[in-house]
Design an enzyme around this catalytic site. Structure first.
Site, PDB file in Angstrom:
ATOM      1  N   HIS A 279      38.168 -33.697  48.195  1.00 14.68           N
ATOM      2  CA  HIS A 279      37.827 -33.738  49.634  1.00 14.68           C
ATOM      3  C   HIS A 279      37.959 -35.140  50.229  1.00 14.68           C
ATOM      4  O   HIS A 279      37.980 -35.287  51.455  1.00 14.68           O
ATOM      5  CB  HIS A 279      36.381 -33.268  49.868  1.00 14.68           C
ATOM      6  CG  HIS A 279      36.163 -31.817  49.561  1.00 14.68           C
ATOM      7  ND1 HIS A 279      36.909 -30.824  50.140  1.00 14.68           N
ATOM      8  CD2 HIS A 279      35.290 -31.204  48.721  1.00 14.68           C
ATOM      9  CE1 HIS A 279      36.497 -29.641  49.675  1.00 14.68           C
ATOM     10  NE2 HIS A 279      35.520 -29.849  48.805  1.00 14.68           N
TER      11      HIS A 279
ATOM     12  N   HIS B 288      36.891 -24.512  47.223  1.00 14.43           N
ATOM     13  CA  HIS B 288      37.025 -25.187  48.513  1.00 14.43           C
ATOM     14  C   HIS B 288      38.447 -25.733  48.684  1.00 14.43           C
ATOM     15  O   HIS B 288      39.076 -26.130  47.706  1.00 14.43           O
ATOM     16  CB  HIS B 288      36.026 -26.351  48.606  1.00 14.43           C
ATOM     17  CG  HIS B 288      34.605 -25.929  48.406  1.00 14.43           C
ATOM     18  ND1 HIS B 288      33.966 -26.045  47.188  1.00 14.43           N
ATOM     19  CD2 HIS B 288      33.712 -25.369  49.255  1.00 14.43           C
ATOM     20  CE1 HIS B 288      32.719 -25.579  47.306  1.00 14.43           C
ATOM     21  NE2 HIS B 288      32.549 -25.161  48.543  1.00 14.43           N
TER      22      HIS B 288
ATOM     23  N   ASP C 139      33.903 -23.668  40.723  1.00 14.35           N
ATOM     24  CA  ASP C 139      32.996 -23.028  41.680  1.00 14.35           C
ATOM     25  C   ASP C 139      33.582 -21.720  42.204  1.00 14.35           C
ATOM     26  O   ASP C 139      33.005 -21.072  43.073  1.00 14.35           O
ATOM     27  CB  ASP C 139      32.623 -23.981  42.833  1.00 14.35           C
ATOM     28  CG  ASP C 139      33.788 -24.804  43.344  1.00 14.35           C
ATOM     29  OD1 ASP C 139      34.943 -24.526  42.965  1.00 14.35           O
ATOM     30  OD2 ASP C 139      33.531 -25.732  44.137  1.00 14.35           O
TER      31      ASP C 139
ATOM     32  N   ASP D 175      40.012 -24.931  42.998  1.00 11.18           N
ATOM     33  CA  ASP D 175      38.619 -25.051  43.418  1.00 11.18           C
ATOM     34  C   ASP D 175      38.375 -24.064  44.574  1.00 11.18           C
ATOM     35  O   ASP D 175      39.292 -23.744  45.321  1.00 11.18           O
ATOM     36  CB  ASP D 175      38.366 -26.490  43.900  1.00 11.18           C
ATOM     37  CG  ASP D 175      36.898 -26.786  44.170  1.00 11.18           C
ATOM     38  OD1 ASP D 175      36.245 -27.376  43.295  1.00 11.18           O
ATOM     39  OD2 ASP D 175      36.400 -26.423  45.261  1.00 11.18           O
TER      40      ASP D 175
HETATM   41 ZN   LIG Z   1      34.524 -26.927  45.376  1.00 11.05          ZN
END
Ligand SMILES: [Zn+2]
Length: 344
Positions: A124, A163, A248, A161
């Site tokens: 990120h 995200h 995740d 991931d």
């Molecule tokens: Zn994540």
């Protein structure tokens, strides 16, 4: 198969208190590798610190100084999600440098593949901003480093991931030398990653976003890997594959709603390993991003190592998802992405 791993106790000193992204994550991974004696089959790779020059291949120099300064002042919250302690800068430059070392070990043929068991995670982090538990973008720095040092023309980054890796996407959005392919829950944190974000200018088409509604599991992930990521990777023909490995996506993870199992992660790892062997002499480097259920995380990382080592036996202590979601068919999404990216 010679499989390397990067780990150092410095990664535990990025102290986030009661935060889900805590040192307990790496402790759980190291513990399962030791208990199962898998660690003895792996080759340790000693990390080093990334230099400011290396960090600045991805990050603004003022931002790097800001993070160093924040650590010297004792740390604190950088945004609503991301916290630092006094040792976080040191841990973060060891995380970026650790992935550089893992990439070098693979490129130099010291190991066949490697996994960076590092934190803080990275995908990120943008040029000028810490976000989503991330300080420096480890995978983006390793990609830039590898392209510079080994004069690589093409690097593939796969990000599973849960995200979207907004920072990695941004780092290479106008760079046709890096194909960034991401599966992620959407709409979800951080908000980016729609199918029409495909890159810009000469890099149009070298960002492939595969946004999923919550509830998709092993079957949908395998469909997308087989029908989109594998053909896209073959067409791109990379010299190196880097993986932002976020666990995740597991069904037991507390942060998101995807339904992958440990077995599913192993199947994904097997597909990626097959791609690396087919396209780039097996050159493959995983790096740890998310994953917040400690049992699922540790078992999934272990399963990934088992696959990298060539073992056929995968231990899935949690089994398949017990949840039943009503999800839309994945076929229209695959069709739309194939059309956007001209994949037959
Ligand atoms: Zn994540």
């Amino acid at each position: 198969m010679k499989v390397g791993y990067v780990y150092d106790p410095i990664y535990l000193k990025h102290d986030t208190g009661e935060h889900v992204e805590s040192s307990k994550r790496l402790e759980a991974i190291i513990s399962i590798l030791e208990q199962t004696k898998l660690k003895q089959q792996l080759t340790p790779i000693k990390p080093r610190t990334a230099t400011v020059e290396e960090l600045s291949m991805v990050h603004d120099k003022h931002y790097i100084a800001h993070i160093q300064d924040a650590a010297q002042r004792g740390g604190g919250w950088l945004d609503a999600d991301t916290v630092m302690s006094p040792d976080s800068y040191q841990a973060a430059i060891y995380a970026a440098g650790g992935l550089i070392k893992a990439t070098e070990a693979v490129m130099d043929g010291e190991v066949d593949s490697a996994f960076g068991l590092v934190r803080p995670p990275g995908h990120h982090a943008t040029s000028q901003r810490a976000m989503g538990f991330c300080l420096f973008n480890n995978v983006a720095i390793a990609a830039k480093y590898a392209m510079a040092k080994y004069e690589l023309d093409r690097v593939l980054i796969i990000d599973f991931d849960v995200h979207h890796g907004n920072g990695t996407q941004a780092a290479f959005y106008d760079n046709p030398q890096v194909l960034y392919a991401s599966t992620h829950q959407y709409p979800f944190y951080p908000g980016t990653g729609d199918i029409d974000e495909t890159g810009t200018g000469a890099a149009k088409g070298t960002t492939i976003n595969i946004p999923f509604p919550g509830g998709y599991g092993d079957a949908e992930y395998l469909s997308v890997f087989e029908q989109i990521i594998v053909p896209a990777a073959r067409r791109f023909n990379p010299h190196l594959i880097l993986v932002s490995a976020g666990y995740d996506t597991h069904w037991a993870d507390p942060l998101a709603m995807m339904q992958l199992s440990v077995t599913g992660f192993a199947q994904i790892a097997r597909i990626i390993k097959g791609l690396a062997e087919e396209l780039c002499s097996g050159r493959l480097v995983f790096t740890l991003e998310g994953g917040y259920n400690l049992i699922a995380l540790a078992a999934s990382v272990k399963a990934t190592f088992d696959v990298l080592l060539g073992s056929a036996n995968i231990d899935d202590p949690l089994g398949p998802s017990p949840h039943r979601f009503t999800t839309p068919s994945i076929a229209p999404l695959i069709k739309a992405i194939k059309e956007i990216h001209n994949l037959a």
